[in-house]
Design a protein around this motif. Structure first.
Motif, PDB file in Angstrom:
ATOM      1  N   UNK A   8       0.846  -1.180   0.145  1.00  0.00           N
ATOM      2  CA  UNK A   8       0.022  -0.191  -0.017  1.00  0.00           C
ATOM      3  C   UNK A   8       0.833   1.371   0.123  1.00  0.00           C
ATOM      4  N   UNK A   9       1.718   1.728  -1.060  1.00  0.00           N
ATOM      5  CA  UNK A   9       2.530   2.786  -1.128  1.00  0.00           C
ATOM      6  C   UNK A   9       1.675   3.644  -1.608  1.00  0.00           C
ATOM      7  N   UNK A 176       2.709   1.735   3.603  1.00  0.00           N
ATOM      8  CA  UNK A 176       3.994   2.772   3.284  1.00  0.00           C
ATOM      9  C   UNK A 176       3.564   4.100   3.246  1.00  0.00           C
ATOM     10  N   UNK A 177       2.508   4.235   2.395  1.00  0.00           N
ATOM     11  CA  UNK A 177       2.271   5.469   2.157  1.00  0.00           C
ATOM     12  C   UNK A 177       1.022   6.330   2.677  1.00  0.00           C
ATOM     13  N   UNK A 178       0.075   5.472   3.150  1.00  0.00           N
ATOM     14  CA  UNK A 178      -1.115   6.359   3.807  1.00  0.00           C
ATOM     15  C   UNK A 178      -1.662   5.806   5.029  1.00  0.00           C
ATOM     16  N   UNK A 187       5.645   5.806   8.026  1.00  0.00           N
ATOM     17  CA  UNK A 187       5.857   4.859   6.873  1.00  0.00           C
ATOM     18  C   UNK A 187       6.214   3.510   7.393  1.00  0.00           C
ATOM     19  N   UNK A 188       4.970   2.425   7.113  1.00  0.00           N
ATOM     20  CA  UNK A 188       5.286   1.122   7.550  1.00  0.00           C
ATOM     21  C   UNK A 188       5.435   0.221   6.906  1.00  0.00           C
ATOM     22  N   UNK A 232      -2.279  10.926  10.242  1.00  0.00           N
ATOM     23  CA  UNK A 232      -2.607   9.348  10.090  1.00  0.00           C
ATOM     24  C   UNK A 232      -3.832   8.816  11.189  1.00  0.00           C
ATOM     25  N   UNK A 233      -4.595   9.686  11.396  1.00  0.00           N
ATOM     26  CA  UNK A 233      -6.026   9.176  11.916  1.00  0.00           C
ATOM     27  C   UNK A 233      -7.116   9.086  11.121  1.00  0.00           C
TER      28      UNK A 233
END
Ligand SMILES: [Fe+2]
Length: 240
Positions: A8-9, A176-178, A187-188, A232-233
């Motif tokens: 999910x970039x 990664x991106x959202x 970014x995870x 990020x919420x």
């Protein structure tokens, strides 16, 4: 064996570059990329270019289907924007991706669940700005018939790892991106490694220049994405 898993970039190049830089300091036997590569208002073509060049084994997410065919139910403005920015080679790469893949006998990877790229698996993120964790029986249903020791999925953007009672490891590396629902803008990605005692998981959050990414989204006409990327919420409605 040591493997990096990204997913999910969503076209977020500043986030992807931070993750790739973190990965570059380490050794991996393989890199897997679980889909929704380009669909986002930051830099879809830049994301495609980097993922194609990375040597990652990539599969297709629901948004990749929608970028390839924007007439499908579910496709939205952000998928159409991504399609317009990709060159022919990038679109051909996206069109050729398969929905699932395996790495030897030990690893199976999909985007949502093994049979559906839109179904959330390890959590239900469709509840707005909260999520619900399903019980084992509900999780195990989707793993029926999968013989691999490690099963990877993405789609919900929420990093989570769990073991079924039979010992199989399930991992969602997050996005990664959202970032959605859990309130971190970082970014995870995930690192999984086969050790003597079995497969172990590290879920990693990498800080990056969220302000730069948010401004890219806003400059392309997606203020909701800008807000979500900063904090990020956001709920899944932010992806619209
Ligand atoms: Fe997805």
């Amino acid at each position: 064996m040591r493997i990096a898993v990204i997913s999910d970039v969503h076209g977020n190049v500043p986030a992807l570059d931070a993750v790739l830089a973190d990965m570059a300091r380490q050794q991996f036997d393989a890199v897997l990329c679980l889909g929704d590569h380009v669909s986002g208002p930051m830099d879809p073509a830049g994301a495609a270019e980097r993922i194609m060049a990375s040597g990652a084994v990539s599969i297709r997410g629901n948004h990749d289907r929608w970028v390839v065919d924007t007439s499908l139910r579910g496709a939205g403005a952000v998928d159409r924007l991504a399609r317009e920015t990709l060159n022919e080679a990038q679109l051909a790469w996206l069109s050729g991706l398969l929905p699932t893949t395996t790495l030897g006998d030990e690893l199976f990877a999909c985007h949502g669940t093994p049979t559906d790229d839109e179904t959330p698996w390890l959590d239900n993120f469709y509840n707005g700005r909260s999520s619900v964790l399903p019980g084992e029986a509900e999780v195990a249903i989707h793993a029926a018939g999968i013989g691999a020791e490690v099963i990877l999925c993405g789609h919900t953007h929420i990093a989570r790892t769990l073991r079924l009672s039979d010992g199989r490891l399930l991992v969602n590396p997050g996005s990664v991106g959202m970032q959605l629902v859990r309130g971190t803008p970082d970014a995870h990605y995930a690192v999984i490694e086969k050790r003597q005692a079995g497969w172990q998981t590290a879920l990693i959050g990498v800080p990056y220049d969220t302000e730069a990414a948010a401004r890219m989204a806003e400059a392309n006409g997606f203020p909701g994405w800008g807000e979500a990327i900063r904090y990020g919420w956001a709920g899944p409605d932010a992806l619209g």
